[in-house]
Design a protein around this motif. Structure first.
Motif, PDB file in Angstrom:
ATOM      1  N   LYS A  38    -105.048  84.922  53.621  1.00  0.00           N
ATOM      2  CA  LYS A  38    -104.974  84.106  52.410  1.00  0.00           C
ATOM      3  C   LYS A  38    -103.801  84.551  51.541  1.00  0.00           C
ATOM      4  N   LYS A  39    -103.626  85.863  51.422  1.00  0.00           N
ATOM      5  CA  LYS A  39    -102.493  86.362  50.629  1.00  0.00           C
ATOM      6  C   LYS A  39    -101.174  85.902  51.238  1.00  0.00           C
ATOM      7  N   SER A  40    -101.089  85.962  52.568  1.00  0.00           N
ATOM      8  CA  SER A  40     -99.871  85.508  53.241  1.00  0.00           C
ATOM      9  C   SER A  40     -99.657  84.015  53.025  1.00  0.00           C
ATOM     10  N   LEU A  41    -100.733  83.262  53.044  1.00  0.00           N
ATOM     11  CA  LEU A  41    -100.654  81.829  52.799  1.00  0.00           C
ATOM     12  C   LEU A  41    -100.220  81.558  51.358  1.00  0.00           C
ATOM     13  N   ASP A  42    -100.818  82.289  50.422  1.00  0.00           N
ATOM     14  CA  ASP A  42    -100.488  82.112  49.001  1.00  0.00           C
ATOM     15  C   ASP A  42     -99.020  82.394  48.714  1.00  0.00           C
ATOM     16  N   THR A  43     -98.458  83.367  49.398  1.00  0.00           N
ATOM     17  CA  THR A  43     -97.068  83.753  49.130  1.00  0.00           C
ATOM     18  C   THR A  43     -96.107  83.131  50.133  1.00  0.00           C
ATOM     19  N   ASP A  44     -96.597  82.134  50.872  1.00  0.00           N
ATOM     20  CA  ASP A  44     -95.785  81.345  51.802  1.00  0.00           C
ATOM     21  C   ASP A  44     -95.115  82.200  52.876  1.00  0.00           C
ATOM     22  N   ARG A  45     -95.862  83.171  53.414  1.00  0.00           N
ATOM     23  CA  ARG A  45     -95.329  84.042  54.459  1.00  0.00           C
ATOM     24  C   ARG A  45     -95.834  83.662  55.853  1.00  0.00           C
ATOM     25  N   LEU A  46     -96.554  82.547  55.968  1.00  0.00           N
ATOM     26  CA  LEU A  46     -97.012  82.079  57.276  1.00  0.00           C
ATOM     27  C   LEU A  46     -96.144  80.907  57.711  1.00  0.00           C
ATOM     28  N   SER A  47     -95.716  80.945  58.955  1.00  0.00           N
ATOM     29  CA  SER A  47     -94.913  79.843  59.483  1.00  0.00           C
ATOM     30  C   SER A  47     -95.825  78.636  59.730  1.00  0.00           C
ATOM     31  N   ASP A  48     -95.214  77.486  59.910  1.00  0.00           N
ATOM     32  CA  ASP A  48     -95.985  76.281  60.235  1.00  0.00           C
ATOM     33  C   ASP A  48     -96.758  76.479  61.531  1.00  0.00           C
ATOM     34  N   GLU A  49     -96.144  77.163  62.477  1.00  0.00           N
ATOM     35  CA  GLU A  49     -96.797  77.423  63.760  1.00  0.00           C
ATOM     36  C   GLU A  49     -98.038  78.313  63.571  1.00  0.00           C
ATOM     37  N   GLN A  50     -97.908  79.349  62.756  1.00  0.00           N
ATOM     38  CA  GLN A  50     -99.052  80.223  62.493  1.00  0.00           C
ATOM     39  C   GLN A  50    -100.178  79.463  61.796  1.00  0.00           C
ATOM     40  N   ARG A  51     -99.812  78.631  60.850  1.00  0.00           N
ATOM     41  CA  ARG A  51    -100.821  77.823  60.150  1.00  0.00           C
ATOM     42  C   ARG A  51    -101.552  76.908  61.130  1.00  0.00           C
ATOM     43  N   GLN A  52    -100.801  76.308  62.036  1.00  0.00           N
ATOM     44  CA  GLN A  52    -101.415  75.397  63.007  1.00  0.00           C
ATOM     45  C   GLN A  52    -102.348  76.154  63.950  1.00  0.00           C
ATOM     46  N   HIS A  53    -101.936  77.344  64.379  1.00  0.00           N
ATOM     47  CA  HIS A  53    -102.810  78.157  65.235  1.00  0.00           C
ATOM     48  C   HIS A  53    -104.121  78.476  64.516  1.00  0.00           C
ATOM     49  N   LEU A  54    -104.018  78.793  63.242  1.00  0.00           N
ATOM     50  CA  LEU A  54    -105.231  79.076  62.460  1.00  0.00           C
ATOM     51  C   LEU A  54    -106.132  77.854  62.376  1.00  0.00           C
ATOM     52  N   LYS A  55    -105.542  76.709  62.081  1.00  0.00           N
ATOM     53  CA  LYS A  55    -106.327  75.470  61.983  1.00  0.00           C
ATOM     54  C   LYS A  55    -107.039  75.146  63.293  1.00  0.00           C
ATOM     55  N   ASP A  56    -106.385  75.485  64.388  1.00  0.00           N
ATOM     56  CA  ASP A  56    -106.928  75.156  65.711  1.00  0.00           C
ATOM     57  C   ASP A  56    -108.054  76.096  66.150  1.00  0.00           C
ATOM     58  N   VAL A  57    -108.238  77.205  65.484  1.00  0.00           N
ATOM     59  CA  VAL A  57    -109.258  78.175  65.886  1.00  0.00           C
ATOM     60  C   VAL A  57    -110.650  77.562  65.853  1.00  0.00           C
ATOM     61  N   HIS A  58    -110.969  76.925  64.735  1.00  0.00           N
ATOM     62  CA  HIS A  58    -112.315  76.368  64.551  1.00  0.00           C
ATOM     63  C   HIS A  58    -112.272  75.447  63.331  1.00  0.00           C
ATOM     64  N   PRO A  59    -113.081  74.385  63.301  1.00  0.00           N
ATOM     65  CA  PRO A  59    -113.107  73.496  62.128  1.00  0.00           C
ATOM     66  C   PRO A  59    -113.416  74.228  60.819  1.00  0.00           C
ATOM     67  N   MET A  60    -114.240  75.283  60.865  1.00  0.00           N
ATOM     68  CA  MET A  60    -114.541  76.032  59.632  1.00  0.00           C
ATOM     69  C   MET A  60    -113.286  76.703  59.069  1.00  0.00           C
ATOM     70  N   VAL A  61    -112.446  77.197  59.958  1.00  0.00           N
ATOM     71  CA  VAL A  61    -111.203  77.838  59.509  1.00  0.00           C
ATOM     72  C   VAL A  61    -110.284  76.777  58.912  1.00  0.00           C
ATOM     73  N   SER A  62    -110.201  75.645  59.570  1.00  0.00           N
ATOM     74  CA  SER A  62    -109.375  74.553  59.063  1.00  0.00           C
ATOM     75  C   SER A  62    -109.840  74.116  57.667  1.00  0.00           C
ATOM     76  N   THR A  63    -111.163  74.026  57.491  1.00  0.00           N
ATOM     77  CA  THR A  63    -111.725  73.658  56.186  1.00  0.00           C
ATOM     78  C   THR A  63    -111.384  74.706  55.132  1.00  0.00           C
ATOM     79  N   ARG A  64    -111.486  75.979  55.503  1.00  0.00           N
ATOM     80  CA  ARG A  64    -111.171  77.054  54.549  1.00  0.00           C
ATOM     81  C   ARG A  64    -109.701  77.029  54.169  1.00  0.00           C
ATOM     82  N   LEU A  65    -108.826  76.794  55.141  1.00  0.00           N
ATOM     83  CA  LEU A  65    -107.395  76.707  54.843  1.00  0.00           C
ATOM     84  C   LEU A  65    -107.107  75.557  53.880  1.00  0.00           C
ATOM     85  N   ALA A  66    -107.779  74.435  54.078  1.00  0.00           N
ATOM     86  CA  ALA A  66    -107.597  73.285  53.178  1.00  0.00           C
ATOM     87  C   ALA A  66    -108.054  73.640  51.767  1.00  0.00           C
TER      88      ALA A  66
END
Length: 151
Positions: free
Chosen positions: A36-64
């Protein structure tokens, strides 16, 4: 870690918690907090974000949710006192007021209340040392609090 996260969610049916008694769950929960800290400070690439979203719908919901609430720096810089100093401050408060601090009164009381709740989690997860527990037990008001935590 993504595989471990998927496996955990599939078995537990929820996201991992940072204060769980299980060490593996705690580590995954801490890892999510760092993400979350990495996301907040924009240190995650688009690819990393997509991998996270793809893990599970709960993770995707939390990221949103994290994206929706956005990055919010704290109003006041948080000063983390060493354990002994914070304990001494709480003990001084207890001895003066014959009660434990409450959240809604002053900023200092709020911070001390948060610290006490953190001690409860440390006790539950086995992180509180026997010496620290003995310091709680030495004061009647704090011993009552400790007794409530261990019921």
């Amino acid at each position: 870690r993504l595989h471990q996260l998927h496996e955990f969610i599939s078995i537990a049916g929820r996201l991992p918690k940072r204060w769980a008694p299980d060490l593996r769950e705690r580590l995954l929960g801490e890892w999510l907090k760092r993400l979350k800290k990495s996301l907040d400070t924009d240190r995650l690439s688009d690819e990393q974000r997509q991998h996270l979203k793809d893990v599970h719908p709960m993770v995707s919901t939390r990221l949103a949710l994290w994206k929706k609430i956005g990055y919010r720096p704290r109003e006041h810089a948080q000063v983390r006192l060493p354990w002994q100093k914070r304990f001494d401050r709480v003990l001084q408060f207890v001895e003066k007021n014959n009660r434990t601090p409450k959240s809604g009164r002053t900023r200092e009381e709020y911070l001390d209340t948060e610290w006490l709740m953190y001690q409860k989690k440390r006790l539950a997860t086995g992180v509180m040392t026997p010496e620290q527990r003995a310091m709680f037990e030495a004061n009647p008001v704090l011993r009552q609090r400790l007794d409530r935590w261990t019921r």
